[in-house]
Design an enzyme around this catalytic site. Structure first.
Site, PDB file in Angstrom:
ATOM      1  N   GLY A 130      22.766  -9.314  41.190  1.00  0.00           N
ATOM      2  CA  GLY A 130      22.865 -10.360  40.192  1.00  0.00           C
ATOM      3  C   GLY A 130      22.175  -9.961  38.899  1.00  0.00           C
ATOM      4  O   GLY A 130      21.353  -9.035  38.866  1.00  0.00           O
ATOM      5  N   CYS A 131      22.487 -10.669  37.813  1.00  0.00           N
ATOM      6  CA  CYS A 131      21.961 -10.304  36.499  1.00  0.00           C
ATOM      7  C   CYS A 131      20.459 -10.552  36.397  1.00  0.00           C
ATOM      8  O   CYS A 131      19.697  -9.660  35.995  1.00  0.00           O
ATOM      9  CB  CYS A 131      22.729 -11.030  35.400  1.00  0.00           C
ATOM     10  SG  CYS A 131      22.890 -12.812  35.646  1.00  0.00           S
ATOM     11  N   PHE A 132      19.994 -11.759  36.762  1.00  0.00           N
ATOM     12  CA  PHE A 132      18.556 -12.024  36.766  1.00  0.00           C
ATOM     13  C   PHE A 132      17.849 -11.068  37.734  1.00  0.00           C
ATOM     14  O   PHE A 132      16.777 -10.535  37.425  1.00  0.00           O
ATOM     15  CB  PHE A 132      18.272 -13.467  37.192  1.00  0.00           C
ATOM     16  CG  PHE A 132      18.248 -14.462  36.074  1.00  0.00           C
ATOM     17  CD1 PHE A 132      17.575 -14.208  34.890  1.00  0.00           C
ATOM     18  CD2 PHE A 132      18.894 -15.682  36.212  1.00  0.00           C
ATOM     19  CE1 PHE A 132      17.536 -15.143  33.865  1.00  0.00           C
ATOM     20  CE2 PHE A 132      18.867 -16.628  35.189  1.00  0.00           C
ATOM     21  CZ  PHE A 132      18.190 -16.365  34.015  1.00  0.00           C
ATOM     22  N   ALA A 135      17.340  -7.563  36.201  1.00  0.00           N
ATOM     23  CA  ALA A 135      16.288  -7.531  35.185  1.00  0.00           C
ATOM     24  C   ALA A 135      14.902  -7.661  35.803  1.00  0.00           C
ATOM     25  O   ALA A 135      13.954  -6.961  35.409  1.00  0.00           O
ATOM     26  CB  ALA A 135      16.522  -8.638  34.165  1.00  0.00           C
TER      27      ALA A 135
END
Length: 318
Positions: A130-132, A135
């Site tokens: 996932g994107c979060f 990061a």
């Protein structure tokens, strides 16, 4: 040259994936599957691709492609694979949450190249992070692996494209513009996969993760901080060593900002020691390094291409 198919190509992530693959010298897109846009030219939906492709959306699949990207909604990838069959040699990269959790009776490898590169190169099935999660994992994993950390506080802001292309009240311009809000405090779905990666470490700190919606289109800006009494130079050396073979994860000596990473596959990290706090800032484009770009990076590793092929992108700085 490899042949690929895309399942669910009409959303933001699907559009970015098509854009990247059209420019990839080693890829031939055989089909882009959609149940809602059948027969429509791709350039009509993704209008930045006008003049670049004559492909049309179809409800037919080609079973013997080398690779399939699943860009359908969360919970729908498993359902699609139960109803459709590909050849025994077809590899799969899933961009949903369906296969990210390990030990759930599947063969998918968690596709974070900075941590799992060797496994990705040997695997036929990849669960794109996932994107979060991307990061936050890139910001914290080296520190959690090598340092003794207690509570970690995480404030993360995402742009409007993080919610997908579907119609939703909080995606409307009149709501989102000049606005800011938090959501899913301490309950975001990406926290499970973050903790799953951190569970490889001897000590897993308590995570306090608060996601926010920002008034911009794309990008994720994460600020992590925790109590720390050690040496900053040691931490910086630790990170530079950990990511020395990671072409897209870059430590910045100055405080970075979103314009440096939008429209790129980079993740920028900035590390500071302020008073008694270790502060790590992480940022990436949620549609690229947080989704389609990382999927292409995984594809490159799976098929033995140079990891950066098709991903040397220029950010939109001005």
């Amino acid at each position: 040259m490899i042949t690929v198919g895309i399942i669910g190509g009409s959303g933001y992530t699907g559009g970015e994936l098509i854009r990247l693959l059209l420019q990839h010298a080693q890829v031939d897109i055989r089909f882009v599957y959609s149940t809602t846009k059948v027969g429509m030219p791709i350039e009509k939906i993704h209008q930045d691709l006008i003049g670049e492709t004559t492909l049309m959306f179809t409800d037919k699949i080609v079973a013997d492609v080398d690779l399939v990207f699943l860009c359908v909604g969360h919970g729908k990838s498993k359902e699609f694979l139960q109803k459709h069959t590909f050849s025994e040699t077809t590899k799969i990269i899933d961009l949903s949450t369906d296969f990210r959790m390990e030990h759930q009776n599947h063969d998918f490898v968690y596709g974070l190249p900075e941590v799992n590169k060797a496994l990705i190169m040997q695997s036929n099935f990849i669960a794109n992070p996932g994107c979060f999660a991307t990061a936050i994992n890139l910001a914290l994993y080296p520190a959690i692996k090598h340092l003794q950390l207690d509570d970690v506080h995480i404030h993360a802001v995402t742009g409007a494209t993080g919610g997908g292309a579907r119609l939703d009240e909080k995606q409307h311009f009149s709501w989102r513009s000049q606005n800011y809000s938090s959501y899913k405090i301490f309950q975001h779905q990406h926290e499970r996969e973050i903790l799953q990666l951190f569970s490889r470490c001897k000590v897993v700190p308590q995570l306090n993760f608060i996601p926010h919606r920002g008034s911009f289109a794309r990008g994720i800006y994460v600020t992590c901080y925790t109590q720390f009494s050690g040496d900053l130079a040691h931490v910086i050396q630790l990170y530079e060593s950990f990511y020395q073979d990671a072409p897209f994860t870059i430590r910045s000596g100055i405080a970075p900002h979103l314009k440096q990473i939008v429209n790129t596959n980079k993740c920028l990290l900035h590390i500071q020691h302020i008073n008694d706090k270790l502060v790590i800032t992480s940022m990436l484009d949620n549609l690229l390094k947080g989704a389609a770009g990382q999927a292409v990076q995984n594809m490159n590793l799976m098929f033995g291409f140079e990891e950066t092929t098709g991903l040397k992108l220029k950010g939109s700085y001005f």
